[in-house]
Structure formats: structure tokens, C-alpha cells
Design a protein around this motif. Sequence first.
Motif, PDB file in Angstrom:
ATOM      1  N   LEU A 265       0.848  -1.317  -0.013  1.00 10.33           N
ATOM      2  CA  LEU A 265      -0.051  -0.042   0.047  1.00 10.33           C
ATOM      3  C   LEU A 265       0.949   1.207  -0.057  1.00 10.33           C
ATOM      4  N   ARG A 266       1.948   1.209   0.972  1.00  4.04           N
ATOM      5  CA  ARG A 266       3.038   2.294   0.667  1.00  4.04           C
ATOM      6  C   ARG A 266       3.391   2.796  -0.531  1.00  4.04           C
ATOM      7  N   GLU A 267       3.847   1.565  -1.413  1.00  2.00           N
ATOM      8  CA  GLU A 267       4.388   1.485  -2.437  1.00  2.00           C
ATOM      9  C   GLU A 267       3.426   2.182  -3.569  1.00  2.00           C
ATOM     10  N   LEU A 268       2.085   1.725  -3.440  1.00  7.38           N
ATOM     11  CA  LEU A 268       1.050   2.093  -4.373  1.00  7.38           C
ATOM     12  C   LEU A 268       0.454   3.553  -3.996  1.00  7.38           C
ATOM     13  N   GLY A 269       0.728   4.166  -2.896  1.00  8.44           N
ATOM     14  CA  GLY A 269       0.064   5.207  -2.251  1.00  8.44           C
ATOM     15  C   GLY A 269      -1.285   5.293  -2.123  1.00  8.44           C
ATOM     16  N   ARG A 270      -1.897   3.923  -1.919  1.00 13.40           N
ATOM     17  CA  ARG A 270      -3.275   3.720  -1.716  1.00 13.40           C
ATOM     18  C   ARG A 270      -3.597   3.542  -0.108  1.00 13.40           C
ATOM     19  N   GLU A 271      -4.719   3.844   0.261  1.00 14.09           N
ATOM     20  CA  GLU A 271      -5.022   3.790   1.597  1.00 14.09           C
ATOM     21  C   GLU A 271      -6.507   3.108   1.820  1.00 14.09           C
ATOM     22  N   PRO A 272      -6.602   1.860   1.501  1.00 15.25           N
ATOM     23  CA  PRO A 272      -7.760   1.197   2.039  1.00 15.25           C
ATOM     24  C   PRO A 272      -7.787   0.879   3.482  1.00 15.25           C
ATOM     25  N   ALA A 273      -9.034   0.598   4.023  1.00 16.26           N
ATOM     26  CA  ALA A 273      -8.840   0.246   5.480  1.00 16.26           C
ATOM     27  C   ALA A 273      -8.203  -1.030   5.653  1.00 16.26           C
ATOM     28  N   VAL A 274      -7.376  -1.068   6.773  1.00 16.17           N
ATOM     29  CA  VAL A 274      -6.563  -2.421   6.964  1.00 16.17           C
ATOM     30  C   VAL A 274      -6.883  -2.919   8.494  1.00 16.17           C
ATOM     31  N   VAL A 275      -7.068  -3.924   8.536  1.00 15.63           N
ATOM     32  CA  VAL A 275      -7.055  -4.537   9.821  1.00 15.63           C
ATOM     33  C   VAL A 275      -6.262  -6.000   9.799  1.00 15.63           C
ATOM     34  N   GLY A 276      -5.558  -6.137  10.786  1.00 15.44           N
ATOM     35  CA  GLY A 276      -4.623  -7.309  10.872  1.00 15.44           C
ATOM     36  C   GLY A 276      -4.981  -8.231  11.832  1.00 15.44           C
ATOM     37  N   SER A 341     -12.874   7.438   1.955  1.00 16.89           N
ATOM     38  CA  SER A 341     -11.581   7.975   2.140  1.00 16.89           C
ATOM     39  C   SER A 341     -10.550   6.927   1.746  1.00 16.89           C
ATOM     40  N   ALA A 342     -11.036   5.849   1.163  1.00 18.90           N
ATOM     41  CA  ALA A 342     -10.072   4.816   0.476  1.00 18.90           C
ATOM     42  C   ALA A 342      -9.445   5.150  -0.757  1.00 18.90           C
ATOM     43  N   GLY A 343      -9.653   6.182  -1.251  1.00 18.17           N
ATOM     44  CA  GLY A 343      -8.935   6.720  -2.556  1.00 18.17           C
ATOM     45  C   GLY A 343      -7.621   6.303  -2.912  1.00 18.17           C
ATOM     46  N   ASN A 344      -7.293   7.286  -3.811  1.00 22.96           N
ATOM     47  CA  ASN A 344      -5.987   6.954  -4.370  1.00 22.96           C
ATOM     48  C   ASN A 344      -4.847   8.036  -4.183  1.00 22.96           C
ATOM     49  N   ARG A 345      -4.998   8.625  -3.093  1.00 25.06           N
ATOM     50  CA  ARG A 345      -4.017   9.729  -2.775  1.00 25.06           C
ATOM     51  C   ARG A 345      -2.427   9.098  -3.127  1.00 25.06           C
ATOM     52  N   LYS A 346      -1.937   9.627  -4.112  1.00 26.06           N
ATOM     53  CA  LYS A 346      -0.912   9.060  -4.416  1.00 26.06           C
ATOM     54  C   LYS A 346       0.200   9.986  -3.639  1.00 26.06           C
ATOM     55  N   ARG A 347       1.251   9.539  -3.277  1.00 29.00           N
ATOM     56  CA  ARG A 347       2.033  10.173  -2.313  1.00 29.00           C
ATOM     57  C   ARG A 347       3.296  10.985  -3.042  1.00 29.00           C
ATOM     58  N   ARG A 348       3.447  10.436  -4.137  1.00 26.36           N
ATOM     59  CA  ARG A 348       4.704  11.029  -4.601  1.00 26.36           C
ATOM     60  C   ARG A 348       4.224  11.693  -6.077  1.00 26.36           C
TER      61      ARG A 348
END
Lengths: 348, 348
Positions: A265-276, A341-348
Amino acid sequence: MPETFPPPEAARPTMIDVARRAGVGLGTVSRVVNGGHGVRDETAQRVRKAIDELGFQRNEVARALRPGKKSSSLALVLGDLTNPFFASIAKASLEVAGQSGFAVVLGSVDEDPEGEKRAIQELVSRQVAGLMIVPDQGDHSFLAGAGVPVVFVDRPATGLDADIVMVDNEGGGRLAAAHLLAQGHRRIAILLAPSYYTTGRRLRGYRRAHREVDATVDESLVIQLPEGNAEAAEKATREVMLRADPPTAIFASTNFLTEGVLRALRELGREPAVVGFDDFRLADMLPTPVTVVASDIAELGRSAARLLLDRASGADRRPPQRIVLPCALIQRGSGERTPDSAGNRKRR
Amino acid sequence: MPETFPPPEAARPTMIDVARRAGVGLGTVSRVVNGGHGVRDETAQRVRKAIDELGFQRNEVARALRPGKKSSSLALVLGDLTNPFFASIAKASLEVAGQSGFAVVLGSVDEDPEGEKRAIQELVSRQVAGLMIVPDQGDHSFLAGAGVPVVFVDRPATGLDADIVMVDNEGGGRLAAAHLLAQGHRRIAILLAPSYYTTGRRLRGYRRAHREVDATVDESLVIQLPEGNAEAAEKATREVMLRADPPTAIFASTNFLTEGVLRALRELGREPAVVGFDDFRLADMLPTPVTVVASDIAELGRSAARLLLDRASGADRRPPQRIVLPCALIQRGSGERTPDSAGNRKRR
DNA sequence: CTGTTAGCGCCTTCAG
DNA sequence: CTGAAGGCGCTAACAG
């Protein structure tokens, strides 16, 4: 500097040496060493003195030779100690065993399936008083005639009806999915390590949570990984997130899987909800603190050791027990993201 | 369901049983079990058949009773398995030992100083073939006459001249400090866990690095923690960062300390440069990936096990060895911040 | 109360 | 090549 090293084996003194030195019989020494009941105080005193002077230590091996008189050590068979999950179990069981004067022998278990059986048999041949096993898949019926109590940890084994200590996998899976469903998620991917027993139960809980709110499970989001490591999870996450209709949430059913998911997810810059599933160190320190379903892993180890000790001593003669520890949801942020909020906010 | 559980101890067959069944003598069975040299093929066949049918397994305990014939297990004595550093050592040594058919017995070592001695003696009384010890402070001379080879891991012990496998602590400390000094930092705090040997060497390296660039060490930045855990580091970091003249960089001399430092900094919203000693999982996933000085911990465990195995077998008779593993700097970001970027960016 | 004795399961001579 | 016998260090049963 000595010419040779190590120095010639200093022969350890035996009970006979002690007896001679104290001027008593062998039996008396034995009695003193084992609690000293039925020995006159004065005599015991003399024996103890001799023991000190000689630095005598009882030979546990000889002691355990007597049949029935099992050795004072338990065996613990598990996978990768480098996994904090297993390490916690090891530490906790070690503590409990140690308090009762038991040592814990670790069987080296590589990944190969035959390795576990070999390791277990090696351990049995060492006359351990009992076995704690975190079983890999495979049949364990060969243990039936081993004449040694067995407690399975974290997952049951096939072919043998023995004690088992585990967490409420189905409840935990349900908890995770229900939490995500409650945030409005309807496309929740679940990543599963291959063919672990636990995995199936967590999936079952996931399905149940869906049923409970009349949501349908998109089967393309139920992802069976080829391996149970972070890399596999990373790859799978990348793939599923790049689909035309990516999930808005991901449930990673294992601590290592969670790690892989976060990497992808970090690499993709995506932020879906995550539960471990299973808590892990630094989970709260990541950019978005990670929500997890956690249980008391140490208690898993402690319960297993306690149960095994009781079996070994014969104190516990009940039919096979099944201890199930509860799971709890720890909300930290990653699991509270909503679908939009799980959109595609790219980081870079 | 059975009335009682477990079922009556299935008596394990002995060599005598095998001998009777195969219609041969005890000695013959023993010979077959141990390689089968000097036994006619046909006889050996018969014996093996009997072994299979009876499910015979050699009793390692009885085997080890014979003096000199040490048991085929090594002991590993260490602190907290929950610390990934120790877990790595355990795993690696386990693998190496396992390959040679050795099991590893873990001594339960609580924190108390006497506990270690007790654990070690328990292990010795179990006739282990050798000891790997990650020593706590305290004297270990009592091991001198134990007649068992000992290898110390990660730090030497006092009172006993034995093999030792460790990392280049001084070099690592120097590496960390030199790196920070090179970024222009002159006020570098160093956090030290209490009275570990390693701690002193790392500090020495830190001082050396300063000397090498003619920088003076502000002694108020050399911080001796009362305990070696994350909490202590967190508290100390908070305090030092709130001083009138806070450091622009922090060197955390232990993985747990690094964690505490990061926690405090996040809370304070400060971002001095940070370098940790020992790599840790997820270090690269934190908001600012963490620069560390790392070494091959698994190799520490492997070397220790190999060395001990050689000592135990008598193959290695050299005087005590001292194996030192190198450290390397892993730059990830936190250690590359410059003094001026170390400002007080409040987050909230 | 205390000394003596017989194994525990295996390995290792020593005869045969 | 194979069987029989002794002993490792300790515990338990049995005499004294």
C-alpha cells in the motif's frame, strides 16, 4: 596460556563420592538430595556438607532413566522463532515450565513437512515428560502410542485427540470483518496463508460477519496466498489493488501478511482500510497506526505449559481439553477509514 | 469417550524387546542401531524388521548415561525471547544444532541475577554437551569446573576464559557517531542500557568518532538509563529534548531503546537525527525510516552453535576463540537529517 | 532411621 | 560375526 583447551574433563562427583565422603550409605544421600525426609538432622547436615565440598549436582539423566520417572523437561516444537508470535509462546511456556523446575527442549523445525515428525520423534526419544506442539499440517497420529502427553498450541492436529490451546479464530475473523462492515465497507479483501487451520476459521468468521449484515462476499476478494510470508501478501495486495474494482478494505489474517499489505500500500500510495490479525510491535508507530484483532499470545503459551505439566504429573486426567482464548479489536486508525477515504491519494 | 485420559502409558519397547523378537542378542541390536557395522546383512535385516514392527526408538537418556558419552543436546541460556535479537540467535543456533542431530534446551532465565546461575546449573545437571550463554552481568567462574564447553554470545562473561562470539560493538558505535558527525551534528545524545558490556564498547566507539573529528563530547548527553527497556528510553528522550539546549541527534544503543526514542519524539513532535543499534522489523516502514547500525545476528547464533559443536566433539582444541562480527550502517533517512532540519516542527 | 541391593536401557568389552 | 555380562548414576524396595 594453556597448551590444550578445554582442560581435561573434570569428572563430576557422583552420589557415591558424596556417600563415601560423608561416611554414609548411598541411599541416605539420595534421600537428602530429594527433600531429606526420614534422615536424622545431624546426618543430613554431614551429607549436605559433603555435597557442598564436592560441588555435587544430581545427574538428571540418570535420574530420568527409571521408567515412568520422566525427565524433568518438556519439549516445544514450533516453526520460526523469528516470528514474534512463536517467540511469545516460547517465552511464556518457558517461564511456566521453569517455575516448576522443568527445562524446555526446542526441536528444530525447518519448513519441510517431514522435518516436524523427525523433530518430534527425536524429542520423544529424549524422554521428555510432555510435548507442546504448534503443528504444521500433516498427520500426527503417530504420536498416539508415544506414551507422552501432548498439548497442541494455536491449532489442532489431525489424527490425534489431544489437548489444544488456541485463540477464537472464528470470533476474531468475525470481529475484524464486522468492524469493517460497520464502517460501510462492502468490498473487503481477505488474505489467507495457505492451508493453516486458523486461516479457515478466520475466513469462516469473515463470512459470518457478512451474513449477519446481509452483505455478499465477492469471492474474488478471498485470496488464498501460495505462501504465508510478507512477500506473498505484498504481491497479492498489489494485484488486487490494481484491479478495476479494488477492495476498499483489507483484512490480513496474519501478522506477517499485514506487514506485506502495508508495504504494498505504501508503494502504491493507496489507503484502503486495513485490519490485521495478531498484534505486532510498532503497529502503533506506523504512519497510520494499524488496527488489529489481538489475543493474549503469552497466555497461549502459559496455558499450554500449565496444562502439559498437569498431564505429565498425572494430576489432570480429564478427557482432552480445548481451551479457547478470546480476541479483541484494537482500533488504531487503519481500520477506521471509511470506503470513500480509501481513494488513491498518490504520495509522490 | 474414554473413562480416563490419557490412556495407560504404552510402554515403549526396548532393545531387549527387539532382540527377543528378532531372535538375536542384545548386542546385535545395538550394533544395527548404531550404523550396523559388523553384522551380517541378513541378520541386520531381521533386526530392522523387528524395530519397525515394534516401533522401537533408541532411548537417548540411557544412551547418554554412559560417562563421556555426553547427551546430544546443547543448552542455550538467554534473556527475553521476545526480543527479536535473542529470538534470532535462538533460531539460528537451533538450526545449526539440529543439522548435527542436537537438540537445544532453553533455560528459563528471568530477570533476577541469581536466576541465571540456577538455570545454568540445572542445564549442566541435565548433562548437556555444551552451553551457549548470553550472559547477564555477574560472575561466571563457577562454570570453570563444570567440565562442559561454554561459548558466550554477544558479550563476554567475567571470571571465565571461554569462547566468545560477538559483534564489533566499538566499531558499530563509532560508525553511528561518525555518520552523525559527518552530517554536521555536534550535539549527539547517546542512550545506554545499564551496565551491559556491549553498552560500554558502543560508548567507546562514540567517543572515538568524536576524537577523530576533534569534536568534544558533551557529557550531559551521555545518558545512562536505569533500565534497558523502551519506557526508560522514552522518558530520557523526553527529558533531554526538553532541555534548553537539546541534542540535534540521538544514538540509541539498542533496538528497544530506539523504539522508546521514536515514541518520545513522535509525542514531542521533534525530529532530531536518529541512529539505532541493531536493525529491527518495520524500521523501514516508520514515518521516517530508521537508520541503524546492524550486524548479522543470525550469524552470531550460527557461529556460536558451530563452535560449541566442535568443542563438544573434541574436534576443536584451540585456546579460547574470540569471533567478532562486523557492523554496517544502513541509511534509511532518520540518520541523515542535518542539524538545522532537527527543528521543532510540531505536528498538531 | 540408615545401609545394601537390584535394576532402568544402553553401550562396550569379552568370549564363543 | 554374534551372544553374554558388567556398569553408567540414581531411585526404590528391603533389610537391619
